[in-house]
Design a protein around this motif. Structure first.
Motif, PDB file in Angstrom:
ATOM      1  N   PRO A  86       0.802  -1.235   0.000  1.00  0.00           N
ATOM      2  CA  PRO A  86       0.000   0.000   0.000  1.00  0.00           C
ATOM      3  C   PRO A  86       0.828   1.276   0.000  1.00  0.00           C
ATOM      4  O   PRO A  86       0.346   2.337  -0.418  1.00  0.00           O
ATOM      5  N   SER A  87       2.081   1.205   0.452  1.00  0.00           N
ATOM      6  CA  SER A  87       2.916   2.407   0.494  1.00  0.00           C
ATOM      7  C   SER A  87       3.550   2.740  -0.859  1.00  0.00           C
ATOM      8  O   SER A  87       4.102   3.821  -1.029  1.00  0.00           O
ATOM      9  N   ALA A  88       3.466   1.829  -1.805  1.00  0.00           N
ATOM     10  CA  ALA A  88       4.045   2.068  -3.132  1.00  0.00           C
ATOM     11  C   ALA A  88       3.193   3.075  -3.902  1.00  0.00           C
ATOM     12  O   ALA A  88       1.990   3.208  -3.658  1.00  0.00           O
ATOM     13  N   PRO A  89       3.795   3.803  -4.833  1.00  0.00           N
ATOM     14  CA  PRO A  89       3.001   4.761  -5.628  1.00  0.00           C
ATOM     15  C   PRO A  89       2.047   4.046  -6.568  1.00  0.00           C
ATOM     16  O   PRO A  89       2.274   2.899  -6.960  1.00  0.00           O
ATOM     17  N   GLY A  90       0.970   4.724  -6.927  1.00  0.00           N
ATOM     18  CA  GLY A  90       0.047   4.193  -7.915  1.00  0.00           C
ATOM     19  C   GLY A  90       0.507   4.548  -9.318  1.00  0.00           C
ATOM     20  O   GLY A  90       1.488   5.270  -9.511  1.00  0.00           O
ATOM     21  N   ALA A  91      -0.192   4.033 -10.299  1.00  0.00           N
ATOM     22  CA  ALA A  91       0.124   4.315 -11.708  1.00  0.00           C
ATOM     23  C   ALA A  91      -1.153   4.739 -12.412  1.00  0.00           C
ATOM     24  O   ALA A  91      -2.209   4.136 -12.219  1.00  0.00           O
ATOM     25  N   LEU A  92      -1.041   5.788 -13.205  1.00  0.00           N
ATOM     26  CA  LEU A  92      -2.176   6.276 -13.993  1.00  0.00           C
ATOM     27  C   LEU A  92      -1.809   6.184 -15.465  1.00  0.00           C
ATOM     28  O   LEU A  92      -0.857   6.834 -15.922  1.00  0.00           O
ATOM     29  N   VAL A  93      -2.554   5.371 -16.205  1.00  0.00           N
ATOM     30  CA  VAL A  93      -2.347   5.219 -17.647  1.00  0.00           C
ATOM     31  C   VAL A  93      -3.357   6.117 -18.368  1.00  0.00           C
ATOM     32  O   VAL A  93      -4.564   6.004 -18.136  1.00  0.00           O
ATOM     33  N   VAL A  94      -2.871   7.018 -19.187  1.00  0.00           N
ATOM     34  CA  VAL A  94      -3.725   7.971 -19.904  1.00  0.00           C
ATOM     35  C   VAL A  94      -3.661   7.652 -21.395  1.00  0.00           C
ATOM     36  O   VAL A  94      -2.574   7.578 -21.973  1.00  0.00           O
ATOM     37  N   VAL A  95      -4.824   7.451 -22.000  1.00  0.00           N
ATOM     38  CA  VAL A  95      -4.911   7.127 -23.428  1.00  0.00           C
ATOM     39  C   VAL A  95      -5.492   8.338 -24.151  1.00  0.00           C
ATOM     40  O   VAL A  95      -6.683   8.641 -24.015  1.00  0.00           O
ATOM     41  N   SER A  96      -4.656   9.041 -24.902  1.00  0.00           N
ATOM     42  CA  SER A  96      -5.093  10.182 -25.704  1.00  0.00           C
ATOM     43  C   SER A  96      -4.823   9.868 -27.174  1.00  0.00           C
ATOM     44  O   SER A  96      -4.381   8.774 -27.520  1.00  0.00           O
TER      45      SER A  96
END
Length: 298
Positions: free
Chosen positions: A73-83
């Motif tokens: 839970p302490s690890a960063p998240g990832a956001l995948v953006v599709v443009s």
């Protein structure tokens, strides 16, 4: 009164623009049909896979599977953006990037900070936007074109799965333009990992999975099946998102070019009226000069 030559030049240039926008509208319409067929053809498989995975997880008590819970839970998240990588598609990219920026802002407001969310951006427009706003990007790619292939998306999903299972990232979210129908597309942010049945594009909801009572005879055991099906579910969800984004982009471009063509036609009519008025005024002035000269001679 406007200069007649200037009006003629403006009308000619707008007519040329109208030809271009009309052609682009027809091209977008043809590409939309191909993208629509791909997105619709893959959706039944995506829905059935999500349905089967939900049944297996419930029957085999798969709640402790690594893909169904956060490793660190302490690890960063990832956001995948599709443009998109091309413009002239109206507010398509603006809507997607606004939704992604809202997700980043919500992450910061929750106290995770800017380091709490990695950015993985696909498409030239998204890359240019985040460069302009000085957002650090963990990865950027515009290799996937307007006709996404599973072989192109699979390496991206495999890398996200590997990092999630290793505890390098705590969750993976995906921002894209979800395709509902030809008249409805909506920018959304869904959770890709840990897997949630209701987050599948076009998939079943958790409630519908619980309400259905299906008895399976498992061979091999449910855990072995989940080990094979859960990664496949994550891959196909990501692939379906790219397909939805591709067809939504073509719809947006088709609508934008249609609006541009109609605006050009209206502008041509306005310039034609102005030109006719200017020509009539010029003729009237010449007639007045001739009559005035004739009266002076008389």
């Amino acid at each position: 009164m406007a200069n007649r030559r200037l009006l003629v030049k403006r009308r000619k240039s707008i007519r040329n623009i109208r030809k271009i926008t009309r052609t682009m509208q027809l091209i977008a319409t043809a590409r939309f049909q191909a993208a629509f067929n791909r997105a619709v053809a893959s959706r039944p498989y995506t829905e059935k896979l999500a349905e089967l995975t939900a049944d297996l997880a419930r029957a085999g008590d798969g709640s402790d599977h690594p893909l169904l819970r956060t490793q660190d839970p302490s690890a960063p998240g990832a956001l995948v953006v599709v443009s998109s990588s091309r413009g002239l598609c109206g507010g398509y990219n603006a809507s997607v990037l606004r939704t992604a920026a809202a997700k980043l802002e919500a992450t910061r407001a929750a106290g995770a900070g800017s380091e709490g969310m990695e950015l993985h951006v696909h498409g030239k427009k998204g890359i240019a936007f985040f460069k302009f706003t000085r957002q650090a990007m963990a990865s950027q790619s515009f290799a996937i074109g307007e006709a996404p292939k599973f072989d192109e998306v699979e390496p991206i999903a495999n890398e996200l799965l590997r990092r999630f299972l290793a505890g390098e990232i705590s969750a993976v979210h995906l921002t894209y333009m979800r395709f509902y129908s030809a008249g409805k597309q909506r920018p959304e942010t869904i959770q890709l990992l840990p897997l949630v049945p209701s987050s599948a594009p076009g998939g079943v909801t958790a409630a519908s999975s619980v309400d259905r009572q299906v008895n399976y005879e498992f061979r091999p055991d449910p855990k072995s099946l989940l080990d094979a099906l859960l990664p496949a579910t994550a891959r196909i969800r990501l692939f379906q998102a790219f397909l939805d984004a591709a067809v939504s982009e073509q719809i947006a471009r088709m609508v934008a070019m249609k609006a541009a063509t109609e605006a050009s036609e209206e502008m041509i009519k306005t310039l034609s009226r102005q030109y006719n008025r200017a020509r009539q005024t010029h003729i009237t002035m010449e007639l007045l000069d001739i009559v005035g000269g004739a009266n002076a001679l008389a």
